[in-house]
Design a protein around this motif. Sequence first.
Motif, short mmCIF file in Angstrom:
data_model
loop_
_atom_site.label_atom_id
_atom_site.label_comp_id
_atom_site.label_asym_id
_atom_site.label_seq_id
_atom_site.Cartn_x
_atom_site.Cartn_y
_atom_site.Cartn_z
N LEU A 404 0.70 -1.32 -0.22
CA LEU A 404 -0.16 0.08 -0.25
C LEU A 404 0.84 1.09 0.01
CD1 LEU A 404 -2.27 -1.03 2.91
CD2 LEU A 404 -3.07 -0.77 0.12
N ILE A 405 1.68 1.32 0.19
CA ILE A 405 3.67 2.45 0.47
C ILE A 405 3.75 2.36 -1.36
CG2 ILE A 405 5.02 3.40 1.50
CD1 ILE A 405 4.65 1.29 3.98
N ARG A 406 3.73 3.79 -1.72
CA ARG A 406 4.19 4.59 -2.45
C ARG A 406 6.62 4.13 -2.84
NH1 ARG A 406 0.68 9.53 -3.74
NH2 ARG A 406 -1.00 8.22 -4.28
N GLU A 407 6.33 4.11 -3.58
CA GLU A 407 8.22 4.07 -3.54
C GLU A 407 8.58 5.33 -2.57
OE1 GLU A 407 12.11 4.10 -7.09
OE2 GLU A 407 9.87 4.20 -7.90
N ASN A 408 9.64 4.91 -1.84
CA ASN A 408 10.33 5.73 -1.06
C ASN A 408 9.55 6.52 0.24
OD1 ASN A 408 13.43 5.56 -2.07
ND2 ASN A 408 12.40 7.46 -3.48
N GLY A 409 8.33 5.41 0.25
CA GLY A 409 6.98 5.55 0.86
C GLY A 409 7.36 5.20 2.56
N VAL A 410 6.51 5.80 3.61
CA VAL A 410 7.12 5.42 4.52
C VAL A 410 6.66 5.43 5.83
CG1 VAL A 410 7.35 6.99 7.24
CG2 VAL A 410 8.53 8.03 4.77
N LEU A 411 6.65 4.06 6.49
CA LEU A 411 5.98 3.41 7.50
C LEU A 411 6.54 3.06 8.99
CD1 LEU A 411 3.23 1.25 7.69
CD2 LEU A 411 5.37 -0.86 7.20
N TYR A 412 5.09 3.76 9.76
CA TYR A 412 5.86 4.14 10.71
C TYR A 412 5.24 3.51 12.14
CZ TYR A 412 7.23 7.13 14.80
OH TYR A 412 7.61 7.98 15.60
N ASP A 413 6.00 2.71 12.73
CA ASP A 413 5.04 2.06 13.94
C ASP A 413 4.54 2.69 15.10
OD1 ASP A 413 3.33 -0.47 15.04
OD2 ASP A 413 5.31 -1.98 14.48
N VAL A 414 3.94 3.08 15.71
CA VAL A 414 3.69 3.80 16.71
C VAL A 414 3.97 2.49 18.09
CG1 VAL A 414 2.08 4.63 18.58
CG2 VAL A 414 2.78 5.61 16.00
N LYS A 415 3.05 1.18 17.39
CA LYS A 415 3.49 0.57 18.97
C LYS A 415 4.09 -0.50 18.67
CE LYS A 415 -0.11 -0.29 21.37
NZ LYS A 415 -0.61 0.82 22.52
N GLY A 416 5.00 -0.63 17.44
CA GLY A 416 5.89 -1.82 17.46
C GLY A 416 5.99 -2.92 17.55
N LEU A 418 4.72 -4.48 14.45
CA LEU A 418 5.48 -4.65 12.61
C LEU A 418 5.93 -5.31 12.64
CD1 LEU A 418 3.71 -1.18 10.41
CD2 LEU A 418 2.35 -3.16 11.42
N LYS A 419 5.57 -6.89 11.82
CA LYS A 419 7.09 -7.25 11.20
C LYS A 419 7.93 -6.73 10.29
CE LYS A 419 5.75 -10.17 14.71
NZ LYS A 419 6.56 -10.13 15.63
N GLU A 420 6.82 -6.40 9.19
CA GLU A 420 7.74 -5.71 8.08
C GLU A 420 9.08 -4.61 8.63
OE1 GLU A 420 5.20 -4.75 5.01
OE2 GLU A 420 3.74 -5.33 6.77
N LYS A 421 9.55 -4.34 7.20
CA LYS A 421 10.96 -3.17 7.99
C LYS A 421 9.85 -2.01 7.65
CE LYS A 421 15.05 -1.27 5.85
NZ LYS A 421 14.23 0.47 5.86
N VAL A 422 10.80 -1.23 9.24
CA VAL A 422 10.00 0.25 8.75
C VAL A 422 10.36 1.45 8.89
CG1 VAL A 422 7.79 -0.69 10.57
CG2 VAL A 422 9.87 0.33 11.78
N GLU A 423 10.49 2.20 8.73
CA GLU A 423 11.20 3.82 8.42
C GLU A 423 11.34 4.39 10.53
OE1 GLU A 423 11.36 2.40 5.18
OE2 GLU A 423 8.96 2.82 6.38
N GLY A 424 10.43 4.42 10.58
CA GLY A 424 10.14 4.66 12.32
C GLY A 424 9.15 3.88 13.06
N ARG A 425 9.80 3.80 14.61
CA ARG A 425 8.80 4.14 15.52
C ARG A 425 9.09 4.21 17.28
NH1 ARG A 425 9.79 -3.04 16.76
NH2 ARG A 425 11.89 -2.29 17.61
N LEU A 426 7.62 4.62 17.73
CA LEU A 426 8.26 4.99 18.68
C LEU A 426 9.33 3.77 19.71
CD1 LEU A 426 5.15 6.14 20.33
CD2 LEU A 426 7.47 7.61 19.90
#
Length: 426
Positions: A404-416, A418-426
Amino acid sequence: MDSPKIAIIGLGYVGLPMACLFATKYPVIGFDVNEERINELCSGHDRTLEVDKKDLTQVKSDIPLKTNGIYFTPDKSYLADCNYYIVTVPTPVDKNNKPDLSSLRLACGTLGPVLKKNDIVIFESTVYPGATEEFCVPILEKESGLAFNVDFYVGYSPERINPGDKEHTVDKILKVTSGSTPEIGKKVDALYASVITAGTYLAPSIKVAEAAKVIENSQRDINIAFVNELAKIFNLMGIDTHAVLKAAGTKWNFLPFKPGLVGGHCIGVDPYYLAQKALELGYHPEIILTGRRMNDGMGKYVAAEVVKLMVRNDIKVNGSKILVLGITFKENCPDVRNTKAVDVINNLKSYGTEVTIFDPWASPEEVKHEYDLVTIKTIPDDTYDAIVLTVAHKEFLNIHLRDLIRENGVLYDVKGILKEKVEGRL
């Protein structure tokens, strides 16, 4: 113990489970001013999902009740036949974080005219220490014409409902009880002990029971605020906060708190009740209010972090499309009261982004009414510049978010979670 005929005042997340539990042994009147809520319950539907339809089979259509069971009604005239009144109305804060006791005032005004000699009113709503006797009792006396601790009595038994938790149900959570006299305390305790399998604890006074409730959640609020501050520091240092907490958790007495958004009707509200009372007494509660400021600012912080990552990935922020996963205040629960996911959403919108909110649990009508936001209950067929997971609903674990994410898109996981690679999380 005398023959209890119980009225539950307020049939929300707290009142309904308590009403259904007491109805297994006693006649119960379930009262709520919301007629739509009453009609839903009479048809066997609980929008809060706290009580299953099979547990609403005790509903009775005959009055007066002569056996155990429950009768739902918005008509206060049916309350007059009861001798125990349990008040479970909400006690939120207003826009300035001041205690809002309007529902409690209304409940006391409703009960006053129906009170009889020897009746007992038990409050479960979270309040500041002293509120039951200083705020509620005068209203009951005025409206009833009866004398406190002569004609009628009160008790306090703080609610410990955990919305969405099917393991720690109301009967399995130890209940703190109290009464306005030692004898009434024993009566209140015996009433709850007759249905609470986890047991009860009789506090020495109403004020002690009230104070115990507010510090339960204030303690959690302060601990989460500490971990949220750690997350901010470790993010600046390029260190994975969750990895640090996992390592520190190998020590037997390390407390397992995690960073996140602190909303809901308890942790995000109760500390303000204690703080307000302290301020009235001339004491400024530094730690409590500092913890609140930290946690209340996390929505703004998360939004800023997402935007920074988008800029770093050379994504134009203004006009970008962002998918927010979850708007309820906690996972696997439809409760949207005081949800801090809204803070993330509104702050993201302030950057000129176009935000889509997907939550399979939340009621779109309730979200629209409470926050003037549009939500959807099915995964959209679209792609986004960023996806922000704010609530750990189980459904989100089965979605291939990278699709669901475009190229270079950001996946941010507030809850920590997700098993997928994320760009950021708390």
